[in-house]
Design an enzyme around this catalytic site. Structure first.
Site, PDB file in Angstrom:
ATOM      1  N   ARG A 109     -32.437 -69.306 -30.035  1.00 52.23           N
ATOM      2  CA  ARG A 109     -31.477 -70.276 -29.516  1.00 52.23           C
ATOM      3  C   ARG A 109     -31.518 -71.495 -30.431  1.00 52.23           C
ATOM      4  O   ARG A 109     -32.543 -72.169 -30.532  1.00 52.23           O
ATOM      5  CB  ARG A 109     -31.821 -70.681 -28.081  1.00 52.23           C
ATOM      6  CG  ARG A 109     -30.855 -71.719 -27.474  1.00 52.23           C
ATOM      7  CD  ARG A 109     -31.322 -72.097 -26.086  1.00 52.23           C
ATOM      8  NE  ARG A 109     -30.537 -73.190 -25.527  1.00 52.23           N
ATOM      9  CZ  ARG A 109     -29.474 -73.046 -24.742  1.00 52.23           C
ATOM     10  NH1 ARG A 109     -29.058 -71.835 -24.416  1.00 52.23           N
ATOM     11  NH2 ARG A 109     -28.831 -74.096 -24.255  1.00 52.23           N
ATOM     12  N   HIS A 136     -22.114 -67.660 -27.678  1.00 58.70           N
ATOM     13  CA  HIS A 136     -23.066 -67.627 -26.561  1.00 58.70           C
ATOM     14  C   HIS A 136     -22.862 -66.298 -25.810  1.00 58.70           C
ATOM     15  O   HIS A 136     -22.391 -66.273 -24.675  1.00 58.70           O
ATOM     16  CB  HIS A 136     -22.818 -68.820 -25.638  1.00 58.70           C
ATOM     17  CG  HIS A 136     -23.969 -69.180 -24.764  1.00 58.70           C
ATOM     18  ND1 HIS A 136     -25.123 -68.422 -24.689  1.00 58.70           N
ATOM     19  CD2 HIS A 136     -24.149 -70.219 -23.891  1.00 58.70           C
ATOM     20  CE1 HIS A 136     -25.952 -68.981 -23.823  1.00 58.70           C
ATOM     21  NE2 HIS A 136     -25.396 -70.068 -23.339  1.00 58.70           N
ATOM     22  N   GLN A 139     -24.266 -65.570 -22.185  1.00 58.84           N
ATOM     23  CA  GLN A 139     -23.519 -66.288 -21.150  1.00 58.84           C
ATOM     24  C   GLN A 139     -22.241 -65.533 -20.794  1.00 58.84           C
ATOM     25  O   GLN A 139     -21.889 -65.386 -19.617  1.00 58.84           O
ATOM     26  CB  GLN A 139     -23.169 -67.701 -21.625  1.00 58.84           C
ATOM     27  CG  GLN A 139     -22.376 -68.523 -20.619  1.00 58.84           C
ATOM     28  CD  GLN A 139     -23.158 -68.837 -19.370  1.00 58.84           C
ATOM     29  OE1 GLN A 139     -24.240 -69.404 -19.433  1.00 58.84           O
ATOM     30  NE2 GLN A 139     -22.629 -68.459 -18.208  1.00 58.84           N
TER      31      GLN A 139
END
Length: 318
Positions: A109, A136, A139
């Site tokens: 990350r 992302h 997500q």
């Protein structure tokens, strides 16, 4: 659970993942959520290790990877960029090769998409993108899982993202929606529209899935939405742009009036969190009966566990 064989794969973004592979991950995630609710823990990662590299702060990503891996008997190791020689005294390539010999998988990350891609290329083990400035993907998987739980299938549903259309969440949403047949409308001021190049890339996926992706400044485009989604107006690392972002995005706040404009009493509210209540979303919407932000947050864990199960183990284990 039978599906495509994706053992050994990395997830750096969702571009090279087929609709069938995405659906497989979502099916595993749904099963893992059921197991979690029933208290079933199988310890399937015993003897395995996960390097968790964090350049950026995190709540949901770190907790999801760490608990998903640890409760299955694996050993997650948290590494900040203050802990290891990540492209500083040692080249990124050399760090990747060392980690690949010591760990079963790597989570990253941070800022640079190139960095997570090089880790995947050089380490020889599965690498998972927990967030970069560009994408992302974990997500996005949780987002589609949340939509599926609410409506049975994401295909044909209308998901509206309202706010900063250039961020990593929007890019990953556009990609996954184009592959799952989910209609996605990005409602954003023109200065914050997604880059045009992405729309050339997704054309083949749209043709195959039948999804429609729309970008507009017009707030009335939320009409008919099954889900309203927003994110903070100022992303990590862009704090100096706060005044400009507030000026541009204030007309795009998700509030009760905007929810009513959908004309859909079953429309849900989604947010990737953390939220600045009173800016991008009002407290009444965030805490209202249509809010699914906590299911969405929990689904980060189940989709992340699904990714690791599918890429680290044989199918007969799950």
């Amino acid at each position: 659970m039978q599906g495509p064989d994706i053992k050994g794969r990395s997830l750096v973004n969702l571009k090279n993942w087929t609709p069938e592979e995405i659906d497989f991950l979502l099916r595993i995630a749904a099963n893992e959520k059921k197991n979690s609710r029933e208290g079933i823990i199988k310890r399937r990662f015993e003897g395995k290790t996960l390097a968790m590299i964090f350049e950026k702060r995190s709540t949901r990503t770190r907790c999801s990877f760490e608990t998903a891996f640890g409760e299955e008997g694996g050993h997650p190791v948290f590494l900040s960029n203050a802990d290891i020689q990540l492209g500083a005294k040692e080249s990124l390539e050399d760090t990747a090769r060392v980690l690949g010999r010591m760990f079963s998988a790597i989570e990253f990350r941070g800022f640079s998409q190139k960095m997570v891609e090089e880790l995947a290329e050089k380490s020889g083990v599965p690498v998972y993108n927990g967030l970069t400035d560009d994408y992302h993907p974990t997500q996005a998987l949780a987002d589609i899982m949340t939509l599926s739980e609410e409506f049975g299938s994401p295909a044909g549903r209308k998901l509206c993202f309202v706010g900063d259309g250039r961020n990593n969440v929007v890019r990953s949403l556009i990609i996954i929606c184009s592959k799952t047949g989910t209609n996605c409308t990005v409602v954003s001021p023109k200065a914050l529209h997604p880059e045009p190049g992405l729309f050339e890339e997704i054309k083949p996926w749209l043709k195959a899935s039948g999804a429609e992706i729309t970008v507009t400044e017009d707030i009335s485009a939320v009409k008919g939405a099954d889900g309203l989604y927003t994110d903070v107006w100022v992303s990590m690392g862009e704090e100096s742009k706060k005044d400009e972002r507030v000026r541009l995005l204030s007309p795009y706040q998700v509030n009760d009036r905007l929810l009513e404009m959908t004309g859909n009493k079953n429309c849900i509210f989604m947010h990737c969190l953390p939220a600045v209540k009173g800016e991008e979303v009002t407290v009444s919407v965030f805490e209202g009966g249509g809010s699914r932000v906590w299911e969405q947050a929990e689904n980060r864990k189940h989709t992340i566990k699904a990714i690791m199960l599918a890429t680290l183990l044989n199918q007969d284990v799950y």
